[in-house]
Design an enzyme around this catalytic site. Structure first.
Site, mmCIF file in Angstrom:
data_model
loop_
_atom_site.group_PDB
_atom_site.id
_atom_site.type_symbol
_atom_site.label_atom_id
_atom_site.label_comp_id
_atom_site.label_asym_id
_atom_site.label_seq_id
_atom_site.Cartn_x
_atom_site.Cartn_y
_atom_site.Cartn_z
ATOM 1 N N VAL A 107 38.383 45.134 30.313
ATOM 2 C CA VAL A 107 38.969 43.860 30.764
ATOM 3 C C VAL A 107 39.205 42.913 29.582
ATOM 4 C CG1 VAL A 107 38.605 41.841 32.234
ATOM 5 C CG2 VAL A 107 37.953 44.125 33.054
ATOM 6 N N LYS A 149 31.958 39.449 38.970
ATOM 7 C CA LYS A 149 31.671 39.160 40.390
ATOM 8 C C LYS A 149 30.188 39.124 40.686
ATOM 9 C CE LYS A 149 33.454 42.647 40.011
ATOM 10 N NZ LYS A 149 33.650 43.971 39.431
ATOM 11 N N GLU A 166 39.201 33.995 38.935
ATOM 12 C CA GLU A 166 40.189 34.794 39.676
ATOM 13 C C GLU A 166 39.943 36.298 39.490
ATOM 14 O OE1 GLU A 166 43.268 33.782 41.654
ATOM 15 O OE2 GLU A 166 42.504 35.751 42.161
ATOM 16 N N GLY A 214 40.760 42.159 41.128
ATOM 17 C CA GLY A 214 41.514 42.337 39.877
ATOM 18 C C GLY A 214 42.747 41.470 39.756
ATOM 19 N N GLY A 266 38.254 58.004 35.289
ATOM 20 C CA GLY A 266 37.796 56.689 34.821
ATOM 21 C C GLY A 266 37.813 55.637 35.917
ATOM 22 N N GLU A 275 32.426 54.828 37.659
ATOM 23 C CA GLU A 275 31.488 54.863 36.539
ATOM 24 C C GLU A 275 30.652 56.145 36.652
ATOM 25 O OE1 GLU A 275 31.049 52.133 34.479
ATOM 26 O OE2 GLU A 275 32.431 50.832 35.537
ATOM 27 N N ASP A 288 29.655 46.257 45.019
ATOM 28 C CA ASP A 288 30.794 45.585 44.392
ATOM 29 C C ASP A 288 31.608 44.831 45.454
ATOM 30 O OD1 ASP A 288 32.862 45.632 41.923
ATOM 31 O OD2 ASP A 288 33.967 46.137 43.749
ATOM 32 N N LYS A 337 32.140 40.661 46.108
ATOM 33 C CA LYS A 337 33.473 40.042 46.238
ATOM 34 C C LYS A 337 33.617 39.352 47.590
ATOM 35 C CE LYS A 337 35.633 43.591 43.316
ATOM 36 N NZ LYS A 337 36.206 44.942 43.355
ATOM 37 N N GLY A 359 41.465 47.604 36.282
ATOM 38 C CA GLY A 359 42.316 48.066 35.174
ATOM 39 C C GLY A 359 42.485 46.972 34.140
HETATM 40 N N1 HSE Z 1 34.839 48.742 40.339
HETATM 41 C C1 HSE Z 1 35.814 47.927 40.981
HETATM 42 C C2 HSE Z 1 36.676 48.768 41.894
HETATM 43 C C3 HSE Z 1 36.746 47.229 40.032
HETATM 44 O O1 HSE Z 1 36.558 49.983 41.919
HETATM 45 O O2 HSE Z 1 37.462 48.171 42.602
HETATM 46 C C4 HSE Z 1 36.168 45.990 39.489
HETATM 47 O O3 HSE Z 1 35.823 45.113 40.489
#
Ligand code: HSE
Length: 424
Positions: free
Chosen positions: A14, A105, A129, A134, A187, A190, A201, A205, A302
């Site tokens: 990023v 986040k 943002e 993303g 990729g 992780e 995650d 969010k 990305g």
């Molecule tokens: N790991 C997150 C996703 C991207 O797969 O959407 C970053 O928030």
């Protein structure tokens, strides 16, 4: 022309994307925004990575103090991730009166209140943002474009990794394990995919987005969370035969009973606008009382998509003098008057294995009926003396389903293999 100095903490995916966008678009921003944005310094332990990106050696800082003491740095961009060093560095920057732009986040979901308190105290800007979805400008949309509305719901595919995995499973009929390996190889996931596949995650969010949408603090700990690790090819195939596609959904609702926030796999009708959001793409569907339905679609991760969100925040910060913070009491705990709905209503998909003997179906439907659960769809597949039953219910409540499932198991009538929610 207004000159703005930026420091970037962390030049990974990023941070690197942010650096590239700022360098490549510098003239464009001068022309279109009348702002001269200069990367004054970067903090990156891997000097070779910074040099490979084209950062001049003299702009690689040795520590955070060099950055926060630098009068030429107005905006600090945090792309380190996690909540250890990132939190300290962000607080150092805010306490020095620097505006902060972050993609983090987890940091925001856990410590937004502390960061905002520091920002207010020191008249610093705080922009995030890139923390959610993303490159999709959902936060600016909620803060500005939809501010005139009372938002009643927000439903989204807000994790690209899980959407990629579920899309692979759906389109290629592969197992979760195989799809995960492909996602790691490309990729998207992780090496340790826990945060994505277990729904953390998305929960972070959703906590941020729901707080903004409903104007009240929605801690991430209030988000009901279930990941995709238990999803089988059989569920995807059986759901597809009934006209559904499986997605990891984030659902936020404001109802008379309270706020409902949940992240879990859910079946959608194939005609639902979110059903066609495939691969690593994300989308968010917002319902406002004046505007009706609004849907945003795009890349949720990305280097360049997330960099796009960061650089847009930098430009916004550089071109707006007035500072804005959250529209609700931003404390660690939610407002004590706010209720959170845990026994939410949904349709349910139940896949179970039963003995193929007379009366079994009647007994199973009697257990469901006693729990107040009404059957909408039913399909059966017989193999030898066993049958696989797939039942889709009309709207019912989470607790009723859990009770019925444990009764079915305890009675020996059925082995319940899967329980998934269905968006009605
Ligand atoms: N790991 C997150 C996703 C991207 O797969 O959407 C970053 O928030």
């Amino acid at each position: 022309m207004k000159k703005v100095g930026v420091a970037i903490l962390g030049l990974g995916v990023v941070g690197g994307g942010t650096y590239k966008i700022l360098k490549e678009h510098a003239d464009f921003y001068r022309e279109t925004q009348s702002v001269d944005i200069e990367v004054e310094s970067v903090l990156e332990l891997d000097r070779a990575r910074a040099l490979a990106l084209g950062v001049p050696a003299e702009k690689i800082a040795s520590n955070i103090a060099e950055i926060v003491l630098d009068p030429d740095v107005n905006i600090v961009v945090e792309c380190i991730g996690g909540v250890a060093a990132a939190k300290d560095y962000v607080l150092d920057a805010l306490n020095a009166g620097k505006t902060v732009v972050t993609s983090n986040k987890e940091l925001f979901a856990k410590f937004w209140h502390e960061l905002e308190r520091a920002a207010r105290r020191h008249n610093a800007g705080l922009f995030f943002e890139a923390s959610c979805v993303g490159g999709v400008p959902i936060i600016r949309t909620l803060l500005d474009g939809l501010q005139s509305n009372e938002v009643s719901s927000l439903v989204g595919i807000i994790n690209g990794t899980t959407n990629y995995i579920l899309t692979e499973m759906t389109e290629k009929g592969v197992s979760y394990a195989e799809a995960l390996q492909t996602a790691i190889g490309l990729g998207y996931a992780e090496a340790d995919p826990t945060a994505d596949v277990e729904g953390y995650d998305a929960a972070y969010k959703l906590s941020i987005l729901s707080s903004l949408a409903f104007h009240t603090k929605v801690p991430y700990t209030k988000v009901f969370r279930e990941g995709i690790t238990g999803v089988s090819e059989a569920d995807i195939r059986d759901g597809s035969q009934l006209g559904y596609v499986l997605k990891l959904l984030a659902v936020g609702k404001k109802t008379p009973a309270g706020i409902e926030v949940r992240v879990h796999p859910a079946f959608l009708e194939k005609s639902h606008p979110l059903a066609s959001v495939g691969g690593s793409f994300n989308a968010v569907f917002v319902r406002g009382d004046s505007v009706g339905d609004v849907m945003l679609y795009g890349r949720g991760a990305g280097e360049l998509p997330t960099g796009s969100a960061i650089v847009s925040d930098i430009i916004y910060a550089a071109t707006h003098a007035e500072l804005h913070y959250s529209t609700f009491k931003n404390t660690a705990a939610p407002d004590k008057d706010v209720k959170f709905v845990t026994d939410f209503a949904s349709g349910y998909y139940l896949r179970m294995t039963v003995a193929d003997t007379p009366g079994v179906l009647a007994k199973i439907s009697a257990v469901l009926a006693r729990a107040g659960i009404s059957i909408d769809k039913l399909s059966q597949r017989v193999s030898g003396d066993r049958a696989t039953l797939v039942i889709v219910t009309h709207a019912t409540h989470e607790l009723a389903v859990r009770n019925a499932v444990s009764k079915l198991g305890a009675s020996g009538l059925a082995e319940v293999n899967s329980v998934l929610r269905v968006i009605l």
